[in-house]
Design an enzyme around this catalytic site. Structure first.
Site, PDB file in Angstrom:
ATOM      1  N   HIS A  53      -1.418  -0.219  14.881  1.00 22.41           N
ATOM      2  CA  HIS A  53      -1.647   1.110  14.329  1.00 22.41           C
ATOM      3  C   HIS A  53      -3.062   1.295  13.850  1.00 22.41           C
ATOM      4  CE1 HIS A  53      -1.402  -0.107   9.906  1.00 22.41           C
ATOM      5  NE2 HIS A  53      -1.217  -1.218  10.557  1.00 22.41           N
ATOM      6  N   GLU A  77      -6.375  -5.934   9.824  1.00 20.87           N
ATOM      7  CA  GLU A  77      -5.975  -5.487   8.484  1.00 20.87           C
ATOM      8  C   GLU A  77      -5.823  -6.718   7.589  1.00 20.87           C
ATOM      9  OE1 GLU A  77      -2.770  -2.619   8.347  1.00 20.87           O
ATOM     10  OE2 GLU A  77      -3.255  -2.111   6.258  1.00 20.87           O
ATOM     11  N   ASP A 133       1.526  -5.961  14.396  1.00 22.94           N
ATOM     12  CA  ASP A 133       2.458  -5.172  13.573  1.00 22.94           C
ATOM     13  C   ASP A 133       3.614  -4.574  14.389  1.00 22.94           C
ATOM     14  OD1 ASP A 133       1.298  -5.587  11.100  1.00 22.94           O
ATOM     15  OD2 ASP A 133      -0.004  -3.839  11.225  1.00 22.94           O
ATOM     16  N   TYR A 147      10.146   0.235   8.985  1.00 26.34           N
ATOM     17  CA  TYR A 147       8.772  -0.120   9.374  1.00 26.34           C
ATOM     18  C   TYR A 147       8.211   0.911  10.355  1.00 26.34           C
ATOM     19  CZ  TYR A 147       4.735  -3.033  10.035  1.00 26.34           C
ATOM     20  OH  TYR A 147       3.445  -3.481  10.035  1.00 26.34           O
ATOM     21  N   HIS A 196       0.814  -1.226   0.000  1.00 18.77           N
ATOM     22  CA  HIS A 196       0.000   0.000   0.000  1.00 18.77           C
ATOM     23  C   HIS A 196       0.850   1.281   0.000  1.00 18.77           C
ATOM     24  CE1 HIS A 196       0.354   0.377   4.367  1.00 18.77           C
ATOM     25  NE2 HIS A 196      -0.573  -0.524   4.656  1.00 18.77           N
ATOM     26  N   HIS A 223       5.067  -9.464  10.992  1.00 23.30           N
ATOM     27  CA  HIS A 223       5.925  -9.377   9.795  1.00 23.30           C
ATOM     28  C   HIS A 223       7.385  -9.540  10.222  1.00 23.30           C
ATOM     29  CE1 HIS A 223       2.658  -7.760   7.313  1.00 23.30           C
ATOM     30  NE2 HIS A 223       2.417  -6.855   8.242  1.00 23.30           N
ATOM     31  N   ASP A 281      -3.833  -8.019   5.533  1.00 24.17           N
ATOM     32  CA  ASP A 281      -2.653  -8.881   5.408  1.00 24.17           C
ATOM     33  C   ASP A 281      -2.625  -9.949   6.501  1.00 24.17           C
ATOM     34  OD1 ASP A 281      -2.314  -6.523   6.899  1.00 24.17           O
ATOM     35  OD2 ASP A 281      -0.141  -6.685   6.884  1.00 24.17           O
ATOM     36  N   HIS A 328      -5.233  -8.447  14.849  1.00 23.31           N
ATOM     37  CA  HIS A 328      -5.285  -7.273  13.978  1.00 23.31           C
ATOM     38  C   HIS A 328      -6.084  -7.621  12.729  1.00 23.31           C
ATOM     39  CE1 HIS A 328      -4.279  -3.706  11.911  1.00 23.31           C
ATOM     40  NE2 HIS A 328      -3.112  -4.035  11.405  1.00 23.31           N
TER      41      HIS A 328
HETATM   42 FE1  FEO Z   1      -1.520  -3.345   9.918  1.00 20.56          FE
HETATM   43 FE2  FEO Z   1       0.476  -5.880   8.860  1.00 20.56          FE
HETATM   44  O1  FEO Z   1      -1.096  -4.890   8.981  1.00 20.56           O
END
Ligand code: FEO
Length: 400
Positions: free
Chosen positions: A147, A84, A166, A194, A28, A227, A86, A82
């Protein structure tokens, strides 16, 4: 029969079962030059628990790694730290396959999963609430706006292990699963990148969270983000880096970011950099044609000044600068001083627009708009000397 993908054991009862995305280069708008991983974790307690899933398209890898340890049907609980995409993109399909007795998320996570997928039946867990996994206890901590509003951590006190979604992560595809297996220079750059590109706007929240972690006495031996590698046995290293980045104390590093049409603004940038060095500062010159907005954000993280060079194109700031400054403005960097410069042909609004954008970002400008170093067409020695003086002047206002 052996599975094509295998889980990686982290502790006796916790396994990494995520997916490696070697090919992604744009997350993104964040340049992911080294790819990424979508981490999911399996807890082999009496009630087998899956923490997070992976991006849609990587479900096969997730399930194969789970099957290398247990039959997916044995999973009793799924924790969504989370929402999101991903980390939740494969969640609906995973629920269909696994049929868990319980899916939990934060209160805001329950809402987000419903709004993403129309998902119902997810149980909300509160801040500090515990869940007995049978032989292990999981504690959930809300980390709102780290976040996203739904973000939460899950802590296994018995294993001294934190699932931090994250937080403390990085975009880095590797077969090495642990931080101590990777070169320091790669870890330092990717973790800073990051933070700069994802967490920087929420630095006040990071400070509060770190203080709370101290009050709670959490001292995990493993920090397992969503990640990149698992931090193993050196968790203080990443925690202290976060404390430093959240502070964003000014240094004598000057980031000079510019673009150029016919080389004039490039020459000016070079002269500004020489001026920075002449005054004992550290100059980082970033030509935007050869760099990404994400790299600029990373370099700004430990800088004291941001100096922007832009030509004027059709009465505007040059488009690449417009992109990067809009992006930086959203990241809300703090404690910066700044200046602008640039060449023009006949109107010269570009550097003035950039000056205004920096001012709106809260950057303390060392010059007024009428003091901007500007060059009509090609800079002569007088203009280049003024650029050099600008660089030296900026450094003179920074800590030694
Ligand atoms: Fe906030 Fe890795 O997604």
């Amino acid at each position: 029969m052996a599975e094509p993908f295998e889980a990686v054991r982290i502790t006796d009862r916790v396994y990494w079962v995520g997916a490696i995305d070697w090919a992604i280069r744009d997350f993104h708008g964040y340049s992911t030059d080294r790819g990424t991983t979508y981490n999911a974790y399996l807890i082999k307690a009496d009630r087998v628990t899956l923490v997070d899933t992976v991006k849609a398209g990587f479900m096969d890898q997730l399930m194969s790694r789970v099957r290398s340890v247990i039959d997916p049907g044995e999973i009793d609980i799924i924790v969504s730290n989370h929402a999101e995409m991903d980390h939740s993109g494969s969640l609906p399909a995973a629920i269909d396959v696994i049929r868990p007795s319980k899916v939990v998320a934060s209160e805001m996570g329950v809402r987000a999963l419903n709004e993403h997928f129309g998902m119902e039946g997810v149980d909300a867990v509160g801040d500090g609430e515990t869940l007995d996994l049978g032989g292990l206890e999981a504690t959930f901590y809300e980390t709102r706006m780290l976040h996203w509003p739904d973000s939460m951590f899950t802590y296994l006190a018995d294993e001294e292990l934190l699932f931090s979604q994250d937080g403390f992560g990085m975009h880095l595809a590797s077969t090495e699963r642990f931080s101590d297996e990777l070169p320091d220079r790669v870890l330092d750059w990717e973790a800073a990148k990051y933070y700069a590109n994802i967490l920087l706007p929420y630095s006040p929240v990071v400070k509060k969270l770190l203080a709370r972690v101290g009050e709670l006495g959490l001292k995990p031996r493993h920090v397992c983000p969503d990640h990149g590698p698992v931090w193993r046995g050196e968790t203080e290293r990443i925690v202290s880096a976060y404390a430093r980045w959240a502070e964003q104390s000014p240094t004598n590093k000057v980031v000079i970011v510019y673009d150029t049409m016919w080389g004039s603004t490039a020459k000016m940038a070079q002269a500004v950099a020489d001026g920075v060095a002449s005054a004992g500062g550290s100059a980082k010159v970033i030509p935007l044609r050869a760099s990404t907005r994400s790299d600029v954000a990373t370099e700004v993280l430990d800088a004291g000044a941001l100096v922007v060079g832009t030509p004027t194109l059709n009465n505007q700031v040059f488009p690449t600068l417009g992109d990067t400054l809009t992006y930086l403005k959203g990241l809300k960097p703090r404690n910066l001083i700044g200046a602008t410069f640039g060449s023009y042909g006949w109107s010269g609004e570009g550097a003035k627009h950039a000056h205004e954008i920096l001012r709106e970002m809260g950057v303390e400008m060392v010059q007024g708009q009428d003091e901007i170093v500007a060059s009509r067409y090609v800079p002569d020695d007088g203009v280049l000397r003024a650029c050099r003086e600008l660089g030296a002047d900026v450094v003179g206002r920074l800590p030694a």
